[in-house]
Write an enzyme that holds these catalytic residues in place. Structure first.
Site, PDB file in Angstrom:
ATOM      1  N   LYS A 177      -7.975  -4.333   7.265  1.00 42.99           N
ATOM      2  CA  LYS A 177      -6.914  -4.210   6.268  1.00 42.99           C
ATOM      3  C   LYS A 177      -7.395  -4.831   4.960  1.00 42.99           C
ATOM      4  O   LYS A 177      -8.383  -5.524   4.922  1.00 42.99           O
ATOM      5  CB  LYS A 177      -5.644  -4.935   6.741  1.00 42.99           C
ATOM      6  CG  LYS A 177      -4.900  -4.179   7.822  1.00 42.99           C
ATOM      7  CD  LYS A 177      -3.630  -4.889   8.292  1.00 42.99           C
ATOM      8  CE  LYS A 177      -2.730  -5.405   7.216  1.00 42.99           C
ATOM      9  NZ  LYS A 177      -2.344  -4.423   6.180  1.00 42.99           N
ATOM     10  N   GLY A 178      -6.640  -4.555   3.915  1.00 37.79           N
ATOM     11  CA  GLY A 178      -6.962  -5.189   2.634  1.00 37.79           C
ATOM     12  C   GLY A 178      -7.529  -4.235   1.606  1.00 37.79           C
ATOM     13  O   GLY A 178      -7.992  -4.661   0.552  1.00 37.79           O
ATOM     14  N   GLY A 196       0.820  -1.212   0.000  1.00 39.61           N
ATOM     15  CA  GLY A 196       0.000   0.000   0.000  1.00 39.61           C
ATOM     16  C   GLY A 196       0.849   1.254   0.000  1.00 39.61           C
ATOM     17  O   GLY A 196       2.093   1.190   0.000  1.00 39.61           O
ATOM     18  N   THR A 202       1.344   3.495   2.292  1.00 37.48           N
ATOM     19  CA  THR A 202       2.138   3.771   3.498  1.00 37.48           C
ATOM     20  C   THR A 202       3.317   2.801   3.572  1.00 37.48           C
ATOM     21  O   THR A 202       4.464   3.215   3.816  1.00 37.48           O
ATOM     22  CB  THR A 202       1.274   3.663   4.772  1.00 37.48           C
ATOM     23  OG1 THR A 202       0.008   4.263   4.535  1.00 37.48           O
ATOM     24  CG2 THR A 202       1.943   4.350   5.946  1.00 37.48           C
ATOM     25  N   ASP A 262      -6.227   0.082   7.195  1.00 39.11           N
ATOM     26  CA  ASP A 262      -7.286   0.963   6.680  1.00 39.11           C
ATOM     27  C   ASP A 262      -8.049   1.676   7.788  1.00 39.11           C
ATOM     28  O   ASP A 262      -8.409   2.839   7.644  1.00 39.11           O
ATOM     29  CB  ASP A 262      -8.240   0.155   5.791  1.00 39.11           C
ATOM     30  CG  ASP A 262      -7.518  -0.343   4.554  1.00 39.11           C
ATOM     31  OD1 ASP A 262      -7.012   0.509   3.805  1.00 39.11           O
ATOM     32  OD2 ASP A 262      -7.415  -1.564   4.361  1.00 39.11           O
ATOM     33  N   GLU A 269      -0.833 -10.610   3.539  1.00 38.61           N
ATOM     34  CA  GLU A 269      -0.530  -9.781   4.718  1.00 38.61           C
ATOM     35  C   GLU A 269      -0.836 -10.542   6.010  1.00 38.61           C
ATOM     36  O   GLU A 269      -0.087 -10.458   6.992  1.00 38.61           O
ATOM     37  CB  GLU A 269      -1.338  -8.484   4.673  1.00 38.61           C
ATOM     38  CG  GLU A 269      -0.884  -7.552   3.561  1.00 38.61           C
ATOM     39  CD  GLU A 269      -1.768  -6.337   3.376  1.00 38.61           C
ATOM     40  OE1 GLU A 269      -1.286  -5.373   2.795  1.00 38.61           O
ATOM     41  OE2 GLU A 269      -2.937  -6.357   3.799  1.00 38.61           O
ATOM     42  N   LYS A 274      -6.429   7.106  10.068  1.00 35.66           N
ATOM     43  CA  LYS A 274      -6.727   5.674  10.202  1.00 35.66           C
ATOM     44  C   LYS A 274      -7.242   5.278  11.597  1.00 35.66           C
ATOM     45  O   LYS A 274      -8.096   4.393  11.691  1.00 35.66           O
ATOM     46  CB  LYS A 274      -5.496   4.840   9.834  1.00 35.66           C
ATOM     47  CG  LYS A 274      -4.943   5.105   8.426  1.00 35.66           C
ATOM     48  CD  LYS A 274      -5.918   4.723   7.342  1.00 35.66           C
ATOM     49  CE  LYS A 274      -5.416   4.973   5.942  1.00 35.66           C
ATOM     50  NZ  LYS A 274      -4.498   3.997   5.428  1.00 35.66           N
ATOM     51  N   ASP A 309       3.388  -3.002   8.165  1.00 37.12           N
ATOM     52  CA  ASP A 309       2.347  -2.909   7.136  1.00 37.12           C
ATOM     53  C   ASP A 309       1.451  -1.707   7.420  1.00 37.12           C
ATOM     54  O   ASP A 309       1.491  -1.129   8.517  1.00 37.12           O
ATOM     55  CB  ASP A 309       1.510  -4.209   7.161  1.00 37.12           C
ATOM     56  CG  ASP A 309       0.840  -4.496   5.832  1.00 37.12           C
ATOM     57  OD1 ASP A 309       0.746  -3.586   4.985  1.00 37.12           O
ATOM     58  OD2 ASP A 309       0.400  -5.644   5.639  1.00 37.12           O
ATOM     59  N   GLY A 310       0.648  -1.364   6.437  1.00 42.13           N
ATOM     60  CA  GLY A 310      -0.335  -0.302   6.604  1.00 42.13           C
ATOM     61  C   GLY A 310      -1.635  -0.868   7.156  1.00 42.13           C
ATOM     62  O   GLY A 310      -1.748  -2.053   7.457  1.00 42.13           O
TER      63      GLY A 310
END
Ligand code: 5RP
Length: 234
Positions: free
Chosen positions: A97-98, A29, A31, A87, A106, A124, A84-85
């Site tokens: 996420k996703g 993603g 980020t 949502d 992930e 977020k 990881d980023g």
């Protein structure tokens, strides 16, 4: 202040947690893009010695371009740190996420990792997750049957399509149904229901799976928030 500057601040901060000898999970993603860049920079400038496992083809391509040594999922024996980023994330560290469609890989990497860090801009963190549609990765075969079931459960599933109108296909060759749940749905209950549904490969509920979050506050400041309750269901 642009959102991207906040994402970069969080990504740069997270890269500081990477140490020599680690196997690092690289998220996906806009980020995660920044932390991958920052890790690549540390390899070039400081001679940082790591191996990494990417969570998507896009991240693999970015990391390869930066000269980050990569492992395949079958070669990995352990993951020290996954970054990881996210949502949306609530105060109990329940996250969706996703958004980028990489949720399965992930989750595989996050569930293997000794330590998980999620990085984000300041939009977020939310009080209750669910305003962001929950991605569910489903097999192509029979997806309409699943869509009907999820519709009947009140989950408002929408098949993900690309900007050109064609159906979005994940790196694993599957479709995504985005569930329009609304803030405040029963995340633990839904997680249990999805786990029992034939044709669901994985879903984007990541409930209390991270050790800390890093939130970009301005272009040079990122707040680190530790999670003392990882793994505890509330
Ligand atoms: C991809 C993800 C991303 O981490 C999530 O969608 C956040 O993306 P971004 O950093 O671009 O806002 O889960 O599947």
């Amino acid at each position: 202040m642009s959102k991207d500057a906040l994402k970069k601040a969080a990504g740069d901060k997270a890269a500081e947690y990477v140490k020599d000898g680690m196997v690092v999970g690289l998220g996906t993603g806009s980020t995660a893009f920044h932390v991958v860049n920052a890790i690549g920079k540390r390899i070039k400038e400081e001679g940082l010695q790591i191996q990494a496992i990417p969570t998507s083809i896009a991240t693999r391509d970015q990391a390869e371009g930066l000269g980050i040594p990569l492992l395949t999922i079958d070669e990995v024996t352990h993951v020290d740190l996954a970054i990881d980023g996210v949502d949306e994330i609530d105060p109990n560290f329940f996250a969706i996420k996703g958004g980028g469609g990489a949720l399965y890989r992930e989750k595989v990497i996050a569930s293997m990792a000794k330590e998980v860090i999620w990085i984000m801009d300041d939009s977020k963190p939310v009080e209750k997750i669910g305003a962001f549609p929950l991605p569910v990765e489903v097999a192509q075969y029979g997806y309409v049957q699943l869509q009907r079931k999820l519709e009947a459960m009140g989950c408002k599933p929408v098949l993900r399509v690309k900007d050109d109108g064609s159906t979005f296909v994940t790196d694993n060759g599957n479709y995504i149904l985005d569930l329009h749940l609304g803030a405040g749905f029963d995340a633990i209950g839904l997680q249990d229901k999805l786990a029992g549904m034939v044709g669901v490969l994985e879903h984007g509920l990541f409930l209390n799976m991270c050790d800390r979050i890093i939130v970009g506050r301005d272009e040079s400041t990122a707040e680190v928030i530790e999670n003392a309750t990882k793994g505890v269901s509330k």
